[in-house]
Scaffold this motif. Sequence first.
Motif, PDB file in Angstrom:
ATOM      1  N   LEU A  45     -89.168 -34.737  41.534  1.00 14.32           N
ATOM      2  CA  LEU A  45     -89.428 -34.152  40.219  1.00 14.32           C
ATOM      3  C   LEU A  45     -88.386 -33.101  39.866  1.00 14.32           C
ATOM      4  O   LEU A  45     -87.860 -33.082  38.743  1.00 14.32           O
ATOM      5  CB  LEU A  45     -90.826 -33.534  40.199  1.00 14.32           C
ATOM      6  CG  LEU A  45     -91.225 -32.792  38.929  1.00 14.32           C
ATOM      7  CD1 LEU A  45     -91.211 -33.737  37.731  1.00 14.32           C
ATOM      8  CD2 LEU A  45     -92.612 -32.166  39.101  1.00 14.32           C
ATOM      9  N   ALA A  46     -88.060 -32.247  40.830  1.00 11.62           N
ATOM     10  CA  ALA A  46     -87.073 -31.196  40.579  1.00 11.62           C
ATOM     11  C   ALA A  46     -85.699 -31.786  40.281  1.00 11.62           C
ATOM     12  O   ALA A  46     -85.014 -31.357  39.343  1.00 11.62           O
ATOM     13  CB  ALA A  46     -86.996 -30.258  41.778  1.00 11.62           C
TER      14      ALA A  46
ATOM     15  N   GLY B  43     -89.931 -22.897  29.116  1.00 11.58           N
ATOM     16  CA  GLY B  43     -90.837 -21.772  29.299  1.00 11.58           C
ATOM     17  C   GLY B  43     -91.922 -21.753  28.243  1.00 11.58           C
ATOM     18  O   GLY B  43     -92.037 -22.644  27.401  1.00 11.58           O
ATOM     19  N   GLY B  44     -92.738 -20.712  28.275  1.00 14.82           N
ATOM     20  CA  GLY B  44     -93.763 -20.551  27.264  1.00 14.82           C
ATOM     21  C   GLY B  44     -94.946 -21.475  27.462  1.00 14.82           C
ATOM     22  O   GLY B  44     -95.211 -21.976  28.554  1.00 14.82           O
TER      23      GLY B  44
ATOM     24  N   VAL C 286     -92.557 -24.037  42.117  1.00 14.67           N
ATOM     25  CA  VAL C 286     -91.462 -25.009  42.033  1.00 14.67           C
ATOM     26  C   VAL C 286     -90.911 -25.052  40.610  1.00 14.67           C
ATOM     27  O   VAL C 286     -89.689 -25.069  40.405  1.00 14.67           O
ATOM     28  CB  VAL C 286     -91.928 -26.396  42.490  1.00 14.67           C
ATOM     29  CG1 VAL C 286     -90.841 -27.441  42.239  1.00 14.67           C
ATOM     30  CG2 VAL C 286     -92.292 -26.365  43.971  1.00 14.67           C
ATOM     31  N   HIS C 287     -91.799 -25.054  39.619  1.00 17.40           N
ATOM     32  CA  HIS C 287     -91.341 -25.062  38.227  1.00 17.40           C
ATOM     33  C   HIS C 287     -90.510 -23.826  37.922  1.00 17.40           C
ATOM     34  O   HIS C 287     -89.464 -23.924  37.253  1.00 17.40           O
ATOM     35  CB  HIS C 287     -92.534 -25.126  37.277  1.00 17.40           C
ATOM     36  CG  HIS C 287     -92.152 -24.945  35.841  1.00 17.40           C
ATOM     37  ND1 HIS C 287     -91.591 -25.955  35.083  1.00 17.40           N
ATOM     38  CD2 HIS C 287     -92.221 -23.856  35.014  1.00 17.40           C
ATOM     39  CE1 HIS C 287     -91.337 -25.508  33.860  1.00 17.40           C
ATOM     40  NE2 HIS C 287     -91.716 -24.242  33.798  1.00 17.40           N
ATOM     41  N   ALA C 288     -90.952 -22.655  38.400  1.00 18.51           N
ATOM     42  CA  ALA C 288     -90.214 -21.421  38.128  1.00 18.51           C
ATOM     43  C   ALA C 288     -88.820 -21.478  38.748  1.00 18.51           C
ATOM     44  O   ALA C 288     -87.830 -21.051  38.126  1.00 18.51           O
ATOM     45  CB  ALA C 288     -90.989 -20.219  38.675  1.00 18.51           C
TER      46      ALA C 288
ATOM     47  N   GLY D  44     -81.557 -24.307  47.468  1.00 14.60           N
ATOM     48  CA  GLY D  44     -82.580 -23.397  46.973  1.00 14.60           C
ATOM     49  C   GLY D  44     -83.949 -24.051  46.933  1.00 14.60           C
ATOM     50  O   GLY D  44     -84.962 -23.435  47.286  1.00 14.60           O
ATOM     51  N   LEU D  45     -83.986 -25.305  46.502  1.00 12.15           N
ATOM     52  CA  LEU D  45     -85.255 -26.022  46.449  1.00 12.15           C
ATOM     53  C   LEU D  45     -85.843 -26.190  47.849  1.00 12.15           C
ATOM     54  O   LEU D  45     -87.057 -26.014  48.046  1.00 12.15           O
ATOM     55  CB  LEU D  45     -85.040 -27.387  45.799  1.00 12.15           C
ATOM     56  CG  LEU D  45     -86.274 -28.282  45.690  1.00 12.15           C
ATOM     57  CD1 LEU D  45     -87.339 -27.645  44.809  1.00 12.15           C
ATOM     58  CD2 LEU D  45     -85.883 -29.658  45.151  1.00 12.15           C
ATOM     59  N   THR D  46     -84.997 -26.500  48.821  1.00 10.27           N
ATOM     60  CA  THR D  46     -85.474 -26.631  50.199  1.00 10.27           C
ATOM     61  C   THR D  46     -86.076 -25.320  50.693  1.00 10.27           C
ATOM     62  O   THR D  46     -87.128 -25.317  51.347  1.00 10.27           O
ATOM     63  CB  THR D  46     -84.320 -27.061  51.121  1.00 10.27           C
ATOM     64  OG1 THR D  46     -83.864 -28.359  50.729  1.00 10.27           O
ATOM     65  CG2 THR D  46     -84.770 -27.104  52.572  1.00 10.27           C
TER      66      THR D  46
END
Length: 232
Positions: A96-97, A115-116, A152-154, A219-221
């Motif tokens: 997804l990322a 965002g939002g 994860v989204h952030a 970074g994701l890892t």
Amino acid sequence: MDDGSPTVWERAEPPPRTAPTPLSRAAIVAAAIALADEGGLDAVSLRKVGAALSAGPMRLYGFVDSKDELLDLMADAVQGEIGVPAGEWRVALTALAEATRAAVLRHEWFADLMGGRPRLGPNRLAVLEGSLAAVLPAFPAVDDARHVLWTVHAYVAGAVRAEVGERRAARRTGVDKPAWEAAHGSYLRRTLATGRFPMIERFVAEGTDGDPAAVFAAGLTAVLDGLAAQRR
């Protein structure tokens, strides 16, 4: 409070017309995305979309009520490109990322809509459903699963916005990142020579400026490793 009014995804389209120009929400959204890909969200308006489709803006109001609704539809179209994640939670969230980053690099304006308040179109809901189906078996408490998805989204939103910001800066100034760093190198060396910033000096001396995709993946890892450790 919910007033019961149907959303743009629930309202029927006007009956098809053969003249002067056939229209549909899909055609309107595709034209708006093309404008945004070329000139960003500021390039999108109902008037400009109508002009691109050789239709007056008033005809578009039969399909969308406002620019905000059009942005909802555009964002949901990109969610359709991202696709529904599946598999074990780390596999699903990694996919997804990476798909989100790829979509943002195709449609830089999408980063500005990440965002939002959530845009709850059908494609977005399908992505969320798949994400929860992957995460909830590993994090059965709903609040824990929400924390995982939000974290994860952030990370993804922050990382892609930074990457898009660099691309935009390079286009605006005509100076890419290596050239910018070279231009500021003398100043930074003089400043670090004062000894006032030893941590930054070490960071500059020992760090490597990797490929953006590799930096994103690393970074994701780190984020997923932290979430896995929390789970344990």
